[in-house]
Design a protein around this motif. Structure first.
Motif, short mmCIF file in Angstrom:
data_model
loop_
_atom_site.label_atom_id
_atom_site.label_comp_id
_atom_site.label_asym_id
_atom_site.label_seq_id
_atom_site.Cartn_x
_atom_site.Cartn_y
_atom_site.Cartn_z
N ALA A 1 0.87 -1.18 0.00
CA ALA A 1 0.00 0.00 0.00
C ALA A 1 0.90 1.23 0.00
O ALA A 1 1.88 1.29 0.74
N VAL A 2 0.59 2.18 -0.86
CA VAL A 2 1.33 3.43 -0.91
C VAL A 2 0.42 4.53 -0.37
O VAL A 2 -0.65 4.77 -0.92
N LEU A 3 0.85 5.14 0.74
CA LEU A 3 0.06 6.18 1.38
C LEU A 3 0.65 7.54 1.04
O LEU A 3 1.88 7.71 1.08
N ARG A 4 -0.24 8.48 0.70
CA ARG A 4 0.20 9.83 0.34
C ARG A 4 -0.57 10.86 1.16
O ARG A 4 -1.76 10.70 1.38
N PHE A 5 0.15 11.90 1.54
CA PHE A 5 -0.42 13.01 2.31
C PHE A 5 -0.38 14.26 1.44
O PHE A 5 0.65 14.62 0.89
N ASP A 6 -1.53 14.92 1.32
CA ASP A 6 -1.64 16.16 0.57
C ASP A 6 -1.93 17.28 1.56
O ASP A 6 -3.00 17.29 2.17
N PRO A 7 -1.00 18.22 1.76
CA PRO A 7 -1.23 19.28 2.74
C PRO A 7 -2.41 20.18 2.38
O PRO A 7 -2.94 20.89 3.24
N ASP A 8 -2.87 20.14 1.12
CA ASP A 8 -4.06 20.91 0.75
C ASP A 8 -5.35 20.21 1.20
O ASP A 8 -6.40 20.84 1.29
N LEU A 9 -5.28 18.91 1.46
CA LEU A 9 -6.40 18.12 1.98
C LEU A 9 -5.90 17.28 3.15
O LEU A 9 -5.86 16.05 3.08
N PRO A 10 -5.51 17.92 4.25
CA PRO A 10 -4.82 17.21 5.31
C PRO A 10 -5.65 16.18 6.06
O PRO A 10 -5.09 15.29 6.68
N ALA A 11 -6.97 16.26 6.00
CA ALA A 11 -7.80 15.31 6.72
C ALA A 11 -7.93 13.99 5.97
O ALA A 11 -8.47 13.02 6.50
#
Length: 155
Positions: free
Chosen positions: A38-48
């Motif tokens: 699984a590759v998890l990504r965090f987008d600071p524009d959609l932090p939730a």
């Protein structure tokens, strides 16, 4: 949250929080495990929201968008309801949580290792704390689009 059926990909913040490649075990039945990345990504524009891409050797990858809070709480207690739930396993050899997806399309149970996920989530919370997740959202635009439909113009 939901399985993403659109071709859109989340913008990642690799300079802030690199994508996490996590080795999971999918439980096919009580005794059969299948390794899955699984590759998890965090987008600071959609932090939730955390984008999780399940890589498959036998088909296209599946992309789901999950609540960051659901993942964080699921490391230590029951979290989520409906289609997606997560909870810690009983103490054992390795600290893990169960991640369960249930819908008309998908029914899948994964064993998720806690230490790498916890460290990665902590890094995302250092970038955008939980209490600041909703800051900067265009609530007026969101509500207008929700009530009037896509492409609604401001008055």
């Amino acid at each position: 949250m939901h399985r993403d059926q659109s071709p859109l990909r989340a913008r990642s913040a690799p300079e802030l929080v690199p994508a996490l490649h996590l080795d999971l075990d999918q439980m096919l039945d009580e005794f059969t495990r299948q390794p899955v990345v699984a590759v998890l990504r965090f987008d600071p524009d959609l932090p939730a929201v955390i984008t999780v891409e399940f890589m498959s050797e036998r088909g296209p990858a599946l992309v789901w968008r999950l609540g960051r809070e659901l993942l964080h709480r699921g490391l230590t207690a029951m979290s989520g309801s409906g289609d997606v739930r997560m909870w810690p396993m009983a103490p054992g050899e390795r600290p893990s949580s169960w991640l369960l997806f249930e819908s008309e399309e998908v029914n899948a149970l994964f064993e998720v290792p806690i230490p790498p996920l916890a460290a990665w989530l902590d890094a995302t919370y250092r970038i955008i704390p939980a209490e600041a997740e909703m800051d900067g959202l265009d609530w007026d635009g969101f509500l207008r689009e929700l009530l009037e439909g896509p492409g609604a113009s401001p008055e």
